[in-house]
Design a protein around this motif. Structure first.
Motif, PDB file in Angstrom:
ATOM      1  N   THR A 102      -1.829  -1.023  33.375  1.00  0.00           N
ATOM      2  CA  THR A 102      -2.796  -1.742  34.202  1.00  0.00           C
ATOM      3  C   THR A 102      -3.858  -0.810  34.803  1.00  0.00           C
ATOM      4  O   THR A 102      -3.614   0.383  34.991  1.00  0.00           O
ATOM      5  N   PRO A 103      -5.026  -1.371  35.132  1.00  0.00           N
ATOM      6  CA  PRO A 103      -6.059  -0.562  35.793  1.00  0.00           C
ATOM      7  C   PRO A 103      -5.526   0.084  37.073  1.00  0.00           C
ATOM      8  O   PRO A 103      -5.841   1.249  37.358  1.00  0.00           O
ATOM      9  N   ASN A 104      -4.708  -0.616  37.824  1.00  0.00           N
ATOM     10  CA  ASN A 104      -4.250  -0.047  39.095  1.00  0.00           C
ATOM     11  C   ASN A 104      -3.302   1.137  38.901  1.00  0.00           C
ATOM     12  O   ASN A 104      -3.278   2.051  39.728  1.00  0.00           O
ATOM     13  N   PHE A 126       0.650   7.059  49.782  1.00  0.00           N
ATOM     14  CA  PHE A 126       0.260   5.877  49.007  1.00  0.00           C
ATOM     15  C   PHE A 126       1.287   4.781  49.238  1.00  0.00           C
ATOM     16  O   PHE A 126       2.500   5.044  49.218  1.00  0.00           O
ATOM     17  N   VAL A 127       0.791   3.570  49.434  1.00  0.00           N
ATOM     18  CA  VAL A 127       1.684   2.419  49.588  1.00  0.00           C
ATOM     19  C   VAL A 127       1.307   1.396  48.522  1.00  0.00           C
ATOM     20  O   VAL A 127       0.156   0.952  48.458  1.00  0.00           O
ATOM     21  N   LEU A 128       2.266   1.079  47.665  1.00  0.00           N
ATOM     22  CA  LEU A 128       2.026   0.069  46.622  1.00  0.00           C
ATOM     23  C   LEU A 128       2.799  -1.169  47.008  1.00  0.00           C
ATOM     24  O   LEU A 128       3.984  -1.074  47.353  1.00  0.00           O
ATOM     25  N   GLU A 129       2.156  -2.299  46.876  1.00  0.00           N
ATOM     26  CA  GLU A 129       2.853  -3.530  47.262  1.00  0.00           C
ATOM     27  C   GLU A 129       4.120  -3.713  46.418  1.00  0.00           C
ATOM     28  O   GLU A 129       5.167  -4.099  46.919  1.00  0.00           O
ATOM     29  N   ALA A 132       6.151  -2.219  42.447  1.00  0.00           N
ATOM     30  CA  ALA A 132       6.089  -1.349  41.265  1.00  0.00           C
ATOM     31  C   ALA A 132       5.558  -2.124  40.061  1.00  0.00           C
ATOM     32  O   ALA A 132       5.041  -1.534  39.123  1.00  0.00           O
ATOM     33  N   ALA A 133       5.727  -3.436  40.076  1.00  0.00           N
ATOM     34  CA  ALA A 133       5.169  -4.301  39.024  1.00  0.00           C
ATOM     35  C   ALA A 133       5.115  -5.730  39.542  1.00  0.00           C
ATOM     36  O   ALA A 133       6.153  -6.250  39.944  1.00  0.00           O
ATOM     37  N   PRO A 134       3.959  -6.360  39.540  1.00  0.00           N
ATOM     38  CA  PRO A 134       2.666  -5.769  39.240  1.00  0.00           C
ATOM     39  C   PRO A 134       2.199  -4.851  40.377  1.00  0.00           C
ATOM     40  O   PRO A 134       2.576  -5.066  41.542  1.00  0.00           O
ATOM     41  N   ILE A 135       1.385  -3.861  40.022  1.00  0.00           N
ATOM     42  CA  ILE A 135       0.836  -2.976  41.063  1.00  0.00           C
ATOM     43  C   ILE A 135      -0.438  -3.657  41.570  1.00  0.00           C
ATOM     44  O   ILE A 135      -1.539  -3.357  41.129  1.00  0.00           O
ATOM     45  N   SER A 136      -0.226  -4.616  42.464  1.00  0.00           N
ATOM     46  CA  SER A 136      -1.372  -5.439  42.852  1.00  0.00           C
ATOM     47  C   SER A 136      -2.212  -4.785  43.942  1.00  0.00           C
ATOM     48  O   SER A 136      -3.428  -4.970  43.983  1.00  0.00           O
ATOM     49  N   GLU A 137      -1.576  -4.006  44.812  1.00  0.00           N
ATOM     50  CA  GLU A 137      -2.371  -3.372  45.877  1.00  0.00           C
ATOM     51  C   GLU A 137      -1.947  -1.920  46.070  1.00  0.00           C
ATOM     52  O   GLU A 137      -0.762  -1.606  46.092  1.00  0.00           O
ATOM     53  N   ARG A 162      -7.366   4.472  56.636  1.00  0.00           N
ATOM     54  CA  ARG A 162      -6.716   3.761  55.542  1.00  0.00           C
ATOM     55  C   ARG A 162      -7.764   3.339  54.521  1.00  0.00           C
ATOM     56  O   ARG A 162      -8.858   2.900  54.887  1.00  0.00           O
ATOM     57  N   GLU A 163      -7.437   3.510  53.261  1.00  0.00           N
ATOM     58  CA  GLU A 163      -8.372   3.117  52.219  1.00  0.00           C
ATOM     59  C   GLU A 163      -7.619   2.283  51.172  1.00  0.00           C
ATOM     60  O   GLU A 163      -6.447   2.568  50.901  1.00  0.00           O
ATOM     61  N   ILE A 164      -8.298   1.281  50.631  1.00  0.00           N
ATOM     62  CA  ILE A 164      -7.661   0.495  49.566  1.00  0.00           C
ATOM     63  C   ILE A 164      -8.307   0.888  48.239  1.00  0.00           C
ATOM     64  O   ILE A 164      -9.532   0.825  48.098  1.00  0.00           O
TER      65      ILE A 164
END
Ligand SMILES: NC(=O)c1ccc[n+]([C@@H]2O[C@H](COP(=O)([O-])OP(=O)(O)OC[C@H]3O[C@@H](n4cnc5c(N)ncnc54)[C@H](OP(=O)(O)O)[C@@H]3O)[C@@H](O)[C@H]2O)c1
Length: 328
Positions: free
Chosen positions: A126-128, A247-250, A252-257, A268-270
């Motif tokens: 995925t792009p993320n 880094f905080v990922l919502e 592991a799959a999908p890596i939506s945020e 904080r940056e998204i």
């Protein structure tokens, strides 16, 4: 267009067909089921011309270039080998096979027959995930990482009633680590490579597989902890802690945020971008590109990741005497 055929008639096959269609790179030419009625229904829904109930016959069809396999885990190997021997590329659902011996034999067969074998793992294409890899240096030296994939499965209710659904069965090479743990494992292997040591602490169910577990991956300067479960639920995100930021990922799959917290400025940056709901489309596009351009470099990278992940899950199982039926 690449001529595609599918094996298995579960919801994931439909998801893949829809993603393949969305990618505009594949034409569905055939579907396989053990029962003609199910094959016909799927073929009618998605406009496939051919149905098959015999894998050998399907493998010989000149109208098929690539086969997507979404059968129970323990069945993947035999089916994949049949297609590879008949010079069909294979995209096989995760976990690709039961163990590394099967994986090595299948890659050898693919090479001998001039075709490619891919593990269908949606998150790393995925792009993320690409963005995460690019931005990772912002965190500085990584000091700890925790990657949960902890999701209660309704099929556990059946286990509690004394049944043995495929995904909770040694007969079908199931368990939490190979079913869900592979997603965070791919994130870890994709970002940090192969760990120098692996330790797994599972909760083993009466069916013989792990219902949940904690996997400890030791890297040179930090530990990555992976939590996986099909018998409990977590709402915690994934976190990668570095000296300069986190880094905080919502998920592991999908890596939506993907959020980044700077340790010093506290800003904080998204970084994530909106992705398609059908995130399997990205694996469809990447695989089609590799097939079209015969991109050996990208193919070898994916192979290496599959090998690392399977080496880890095999070692984790061995430590805990979780033996699949195909290994007995
Ligand atoms: N990428 C993802 O997000 C994702 C999500 C879910 C599942 N998966 C993977 O997809 C695969 C299938 O999962 P699932 O939950 O759909 O599995 P499943 O329900 O146990 O089986 C899938 C299909 O395989 C066929 N099948 C069932 N038992 C079989 C047997 N004993 N021998 C041969 N074929 C059999 C059935 O199709 P017919 O009756 O039509 O032959 C069934 O529809 C697994 O490897 C799983 O890990 C991936």
């Amino acid at each position: 267009m690449i001529n595609l055929a599918t094996v298995g008639t579960g919801w994931i096959t439909e998801s893949f067909i829809e993603a393949a269609k969305l990618s505009e790179k594949y034409k569905l030419t055939g579907v396989y089921s053990r029962t003609a009625e199910k094959a016909q229904k799927l073929a009618d829904t998605y406009g496939a011309e051919n149905i098959f109930t015999d894998i050998e016959e399907m493998a010989k069809s000149p109208e098929i270039e690539v086969v997507y396999i979404a059968s129970p885990n323990s069945v993947h190997f035999e089916q994949a080998l049949t297609f590879l021997k008949n010079k069909k590329h294979v995209i096989c659902e995760k976990p690709i096979f039961s163990n590394t011996a099967e994986l090595e034999e299948a890659y050898r067969t693919a090479d001998e027959n001039g075709v490619y074998l891919f593990e269908a793992i949606r998150n790393i294409h995925t792009p993320n995930f690409r963005i995460l890899k690019e931005k990772l240096p912002l965190a500085g030296k990584i000091r700890s990482t925790i990657l949960p994939y902890v999701q209660y499965s309704s099929r556990y209710d059946l286990v509690l009633q004394g049944e043995e659904p495929n995904i909770f069965s040694t007969k079908y090479s199931g368990g939490a680590l190979v079913d869900l743990g592979v997603y965070p494992l791919y994130v870890a292997a994709g970002l940090f490579g192969e760990p120098k040591k692996v330790t797994y602490h599972p909760v083993v169910l009466q069916t013989g597989v792990d219902g949940s577990g904690t996997l400890v991956l030791e890297y040179d300067e930090f530990i990555c902890t992976i939590l996986c479960s099909k018998i409990s639920h977590s709402v915690s995100p994934c976190e990668i802690h570095g000296e300069k930021g986190t880094f905080v990922l919502e998920n592991a799959a999908p890596i939506s945020e993907i959020k980044f917290y700077d340790s010093h400025t506290k800003e904080r940056e998204i970084f994530s971008v909106p992705q398609k709901d059908k995130d399997m489309v990205y694996e469809c596009i990447n695989i089609a590109e590799i097939l079209k351009t015969k991109n050996q470099i990208e193919y070898e990278k994916l192979k290496e990741l599959s090998k690392i992940v399977l080496r880890i899950t095999e070692e984790a199982r061995k430590q805990n005497n979780i033996i699949f039926a195909v290994e007995k």
